[in-house]
Design a protein around this motif. Sequence first.
Motif, PDB file in Angstrom:
ATOM      1  N   ASP A 122       0.832  -1.210   0.000  1.00  0.00           N
ATOM      2  CA  ASP A 122       0.000   0.000   0.000  1.00  0.00           C
ATOM      3  C   ASP A 122       0.864   1.255   0.000  1.00  0.00           C
ATOM      4  OD1 ASP A 122      -2.312  -1.476  -0.010  1.00  0.00           O
ATOM      5  OD2 ASP A 122      -2.600  -1.392   2.167  1.00  0.00           O
ATOM      6  N   GLY A 123       1.933   1.231   0.797  1.00  0.00           N
ATOM      7  CA  GLY A 123       2.824   2.383   0.839  1.00  0.00           C
ATOM      8  C   GLY A 123       3.516   2.637  -0.493  1.00  0.00           C
ATOM      9  N   SER A 167       2.402   1.765  -3.463  1.00  0.00           N
ATOM     10  CA  SER A 167       1.392   2.272  -4.403  1.00  0.00           C
ATOM     11  C   SER A 167       1.099   3.744  -4.161  1.00  0.00           C
ATOM     12  CB  SER A 167       0.101   1.450  -4.273  1.00  0.00           C
ATOM     13  OG  SER A 167       0.336   0.094  -4.585  1.00  0.00           O
ATOM     14  N   CYS A 168       0.969   4.121  -2.886  1.00  0.00           N
ATOM     15  CA  CYS A 168       0.702   5.518  -2.553  1.00  0.00           C
ATOM     16  C   CYS A 168       1.862   6.409  -3.003  1.00  0.00           C
ATOM     17  CB  CYS A 168       0.476   5.656  -1.048  1.00  0.00           C
ATOM     18  SG  CYS A 168       0.031   7.315  -0.507  1.00  0.00           S
ATOM     19  N   LEU A 228       1.729   6.866  -6.820  1.00  0.00           N
ATOM     20  CA  LEU A 228       0.712   7.843  -7.226  1.00  0.00           C
ATOM     21  C   LEU A 228       1.198   9.272  -6.975  1.00  0.00           C
ATOM     22  CD1 LEU A 228      -2.525   6.106  -5.886  1.00  0.00           C
ATOM     23  CD2 LEU A 228      -1.839   6.355  -8.265  1.00  0.00           C
ATOM     24  N   ALA A 229       1.804   9.475  -5.804  1.00  0.00           N
ATOM     25  CA  ALA A 229       2.311  10.808  -5.489  1.00  0.00           C
ATOM     26  C   ALA A 229       3.464  11.191  -6.411  1.00  0.00           C
ATOM     27  CB  ALA A 229       2.762  10.865  -4.030  1.00  0.00           C
ATOM     28  N   MET A 271       7.079   7.403   1.465  1.00  0.00           N
ATOM     29  CA  MET A 271       6.124   6.351   1.124  1.00  0.00           C
ATOM     30  C   MET A 271       6.719   5.316   0.165  1.00  0.00           C
ATOM     31  SD  MET A 271       3.690   7.143   3.022  1.00  0.00           S
ATOM     32  CE  MET A 271       2.592   5.830   2.506  1.00  0.00           C
ATOM     33  N   SER A 272       7.639   5.742  -0.705  1.00  0.00           N
ATOM     34  CA  SER A 272       8.223   4.814  -1.679  1.00  0.00           C
ATOM     35  C   SER A 272       9.343   3.968  -1.104  1.00  0.00           C
ATOM     36  CB  SER A 272       8.761   5.586  -2.895  1.00  0.00           C
ATOM     37  OG  SER A 272       7.724   6.277  -3.546  1.00  0.00           O
TER      38      SER A 272
END
Length: 263
Positions: free
Chosen positions: A55-56, A58-59, A62-63, A82-83
Amino acid sequence: LGFEGGHLSIPDQTNLMFQDMDLIPLLIQENYVNHRPKVAGSDRQRMQIVAKAADGISCGDLASNMMRGEGEWSLMPFVGVMSGVFPANYVRGAREVFGIYPGEGNFPRFAAWLGNNSSTNKNMRLQGDLANHLRCGGGGQALSEYLNLLRLLLTKPLVEKGKEGIEDILQVMQSYGLTKEDREYLLTGASYKNFPPAAKGAKKQKEPAVPTAVKSALTRRLNALGMNTDDDGGFKRGKKQGGAKAGNSKGKAKAKAKAKGKK
């Protein structure tokens, strides 16, 4: 992802991410599944933690797309956390080998996405060229409607007739406006890498092999025709044609005769 990363603070880990914001997230995405989180007490907890890390990632992806696509560079610290920092702190632990890649050593793999992305871009370019030469709507349509037919037309004459079928191949290529690169892509590139084309439950039919001598003869003939990719597609005859050679020979003979007459 290793134990040594746990001794670093979050700001230090984020600074390490900024060493290469393009490559490090890809390396983490490639290897995070192989690590057994030290905080996981069971396989079920391991799956839950890996899902959190996914999930992190993917977030962060997107960012990252928003940051690069819309110029929102203020998101860079969030993307770095997050990546990389977020998934690494979740799955940090000993690395394991699942046996998916035979002979793989227990050390981090390089990002396979780079090679896959390069192959994807190349195939998209070849699909677009093929669609233009076939005068159809798009690459996907060209593959779905023409692939099986063209593969059959470009191989069957060589299997049944040998070298005598080369002229049939050339006629097909001229009719459809195909280049040498189009033919190679249709026979080798336009296929799934890991899945057989046969439907589920059906027996995969082995394509008849074309003798090596016939392939070599066809390659020499195509090279002799001087086939190149041009704006209109299809055949483009080079300078090495019989007519051109004959014309050049006659011109040289006339020049020599004139020179002798002057002497």
